[in-house]
Design an enzyme around this catalytic site. Structure first.
Site, PDB file in Angstrom:
ATOM      1  N   TYR A 110      30.405 -11.889   3.600  1.00 18.14           N
ATOM      2  CA  TYR A 110      30.572 -11.064   4.800  1.00 18.14           C
ATOM      3  C   TYR A 110      29.651 -11.478   5.958  1.00 18.14           C
ATOM      4  O   TYR A 110      29.759 -10.917   7.052  1.00 18.14           O
ATOM      5  CB  TYR A 110      30.315  -9.593   4.462  1.00 18.14           C
ATOM      6  CG  TYR A 110      31.261  -9.051   3.430  1.00 18.14           C
ATOM      7  CD1 TYR A 110      32.580  -8.784   3.753  1.00 18.14           C
ATOM      8  CD2 TYR A 110      30.844  -8.823   2.123  1.00 18.14           C
ATOM      9  CE1 TYR A 110      33.471  -8.294   2.797  1.00 18.14           C
ATOM     10  CE2 TYR A 110      31.711  -8.329   1.168  1.00 18.14           C
ATOM     11  CZ  TYR A 110      33.021  -8.067   1.511  1.00 18.14           C
ATOM     12  OH  TYR A 110      33.897  -7.581   0.569  1.00 18.14           O
ATOM     13  N   HIS A 112      32.179  -7.077  11.167  1.00 16.20           N
ATOM     14  CA  HIS A 112      31.520  -5.870  10.670  1.00 16.20           C
ATOM     15  C   HIS A 112      30.011  -6.063  10.525  1.00 16.20           C
ATOM     16  O   HIS A 112      29.284  -5.085  10.404  1.00 16.20           O
ATOM     17  CB  HIS A 112      32.121  -5.495   9.307  1.00 16.20           C
ATOM     18  CG  HIS A 112      32.645  -4.093   9.228  1.00 16.20           C
ATOM     19  ND1 HIS A 112      32.678  -3.190  10.266  1.00 16.20           N
ATOM     20  CD2 HIS A 112      33.170  -3.426   8.164  1.00 16.20           C
ATOM     21  CE1 HIS A 112      33.200  -2.048   9.853  1.00 16.20           C
ATOM     22  NE2 HIS A 112      33.500  -2.163   8.585  1.00 16.20           N
ATOM     23  N   TYR A 164      26.959  -1.605   1.199  1.00 15.89           N
ATOM     24  CA  TYR A 164      28.280  -1.827   1.784  1.00 15.89           C
ATOM     25  C   TYR A 164      28.460  -0.784   2.891  1.00 15.89           C
ATOM     26  O   TYR A 164      27.915   0.316   2.845  1.00 15.89           O
ATOM     27  CB  TYR A 164      29.432  -1.806   0.767  1.00 15.89           C
ATOM     28  CG  TYR A 164      29.428  -3.036  -0.104  1.00 15.89           C
ATOM     29  CD1 TYR A 164      29.994  -4.225   0.331  1.00 15.89           C
ATOM     30  CD2 TYR A 164      28.790  -3.018  -1.342  1.00 15.89           C
ATOM     31  CE1 TYR A 164      29.956  -5.368  -0.448  1.00 15.89           C
ATOM     32  CE2 TYR A 164      28.748  -4.164  -2.124  1.00 15.89           C
ATOM     33  CZ  TYR A 164      29.326  -5.341  -1.673  1.00 15.89           C
ATOM     34  OH  TYR A 164      29.260  -6.467  -2.437  1.00 15.89           O
ATOM     35  N   ASN A 181      30.662   1.311   4.049  1.00 11.51           N
ATOM     36  CA  ASN A 181      31.169   2.674   3.893  1.00 11.51           C
ATOM     37  C   ASN A 181      30.173   3.642   3.262  1.00 11.51           C
ATOM     38  O   ASN A 181      30.421   4.843   3.225  1.00 11.51           O
ATOM     39  CB  ASN A 181      32.463   2.676   3.082  1.00 11.51           C
ATOM     40  CG  ASN A 181      33.573   1.937   3.793  1.00 11.51           C
ATOM     41  OD1 ASN A 181      33.427   1.492   4.929  1.00 11.51           O
ATOM     42  ND2 ASN A 181      34.705   1.807   3.127  1.00 11.51           N
ATOM     43  N   ASP A 201      29.079  -2.394  14.855  1.00  7.80           N
ATOM     44  CA  ASP A 201      30.260  -2.935  15.537  1.00  7.80           C
ATOM     45  C   ASP A 201      31.159  -1.807  16.025  1.00  7.80           C
ATOM     46  O   ASP A 201      31.238  -0.756  15.399  1.00  7.80           O
ATOM     47  CB  ASP A 201      31.040  -3.850  14.588  1.00  7.80           C
ATOM     48  CG  ASP A 201      31.546  -3.114  13.351  1.00  7.80           C
ATOM     49  OD1 ASP A 201      32.767  -2.931  13.233  1.00  7.80           O
ATOM     50  OD2 ASP A 201      30.720  -2.712  12.503  1.00  7.80           O
ATOM     51  N   ASN A 221      33.657   3.848   9.444  1.00  9.28           N
ATOM     52  CA  ASN A 221      33.267   4.401   8.142  1.00  9.28           C
ATOM     53  C   ASN A 221      31.764   4.369   7.892  1.00  9.28           C
ATOM     54  O   ASN A 221      31.228   5.258   7.230  1.00  9.28           O
ATOM     55  CB  ASN A 221      34.021   3.698   7.018  1.00  9.28           C
ATOM     56  CG  ASN A 221      35.488   4.084   7.009  1.00  9.28           C
ATOM     57  OD1 ASN A 221      35.858   5.173   7.426  1.00  9.28           O
ATOM     58  ND2 ASN A 221      36.337   3.178   6.555  1.00  9.28           N
TER      59      ASN A 221
END
Length: 185
Positions: free
Chosen positions: A14, A19, A64, A66, A91, A112
């Site tokens: 990632y 994100h 993560y 969320n 973001d 989220n």
């Protein structure tokens, strides 16, 4: 004391995604201030240092996106600090690519990571720096935010992360109001 949080997802997979632009801003602050991100605490990676006589803590939650609030809430509790000394960098699809917007409060707006943070903090009355990534044209939102910036987009994203780090520095050295006046387009 100031707690500066950049939102993103852990792992190499990632690293360069839209994100993770919040992580990019934290990396720039780490470099700018010479504060290594070398400790694991509060389900995140942190760095601690002094800037203008004030203790600052940089935090990249490793939960993560969320579940970001699961890292931020324990940090605030452990540090016994007020919410007024927190800023979150993340973001934002509702801003054009490269735009930077500072706010003192607001809803999650469908993000989220911010939903989790607001739920865990029990308020949306905290400072945030939103970094524009634009809206997807043909991709679904999850695919879009987890995709890397194109070669043409990358300079705009890098500039936004740089300006976010400058805005945080202005907040620490002067005030968030001055940072808002200086960095809100």
């Amino acid at each position: 004391m100031k707690l500066i949080v950049g939102l993103g997802n852990p792992g190499k997979k990632y690293e360069s995604t839209r994100h993770n632009i919040g992580f990019w801003a934290i990396d720039r602050l780490s470099e700018r201030w010479g504060i290594p991100l070398n400790k694991e605490k509060w389900k995140g990676i942190i760095g601690e240092g002094m800037v203008c006589g004030e203790k600052v803590i940089l935090l990249k939650p490793m939960t993560y996106m969320n579940l970001s609030g699961e890292s931020i809430r324990p940090a605030i509790d452990w540090l016994k600090m007020g919410i007024e000394d927190l800023v979150i960098i993340y973001d934002e699809m509702d801003l054009p690519l490269g735009e930077v917007r500072l706010r003192t409060k607001g809803s999650a707006g469908g993000h989220n990571g911010m939903k989790s943070t607001i739920a865990h903090l029990g308020t949306d009355q905290f400072k945030r720096i939103r970094l524009g990534i634009g809206r997807p044209i043909s991709l679904a939102v999850p695919d879009y935010v987890l995709s890397p910036f194109s070669k043409e987009e990358l300079p705009f994203a890098e500039d936004a992360a740089d300006r976010a780090s400058q805005a945080v520095e202005t907040w620490v050295e002067e005030s968030f109001l001055i940072a808002m006046n200086r960095f809100n387009g």
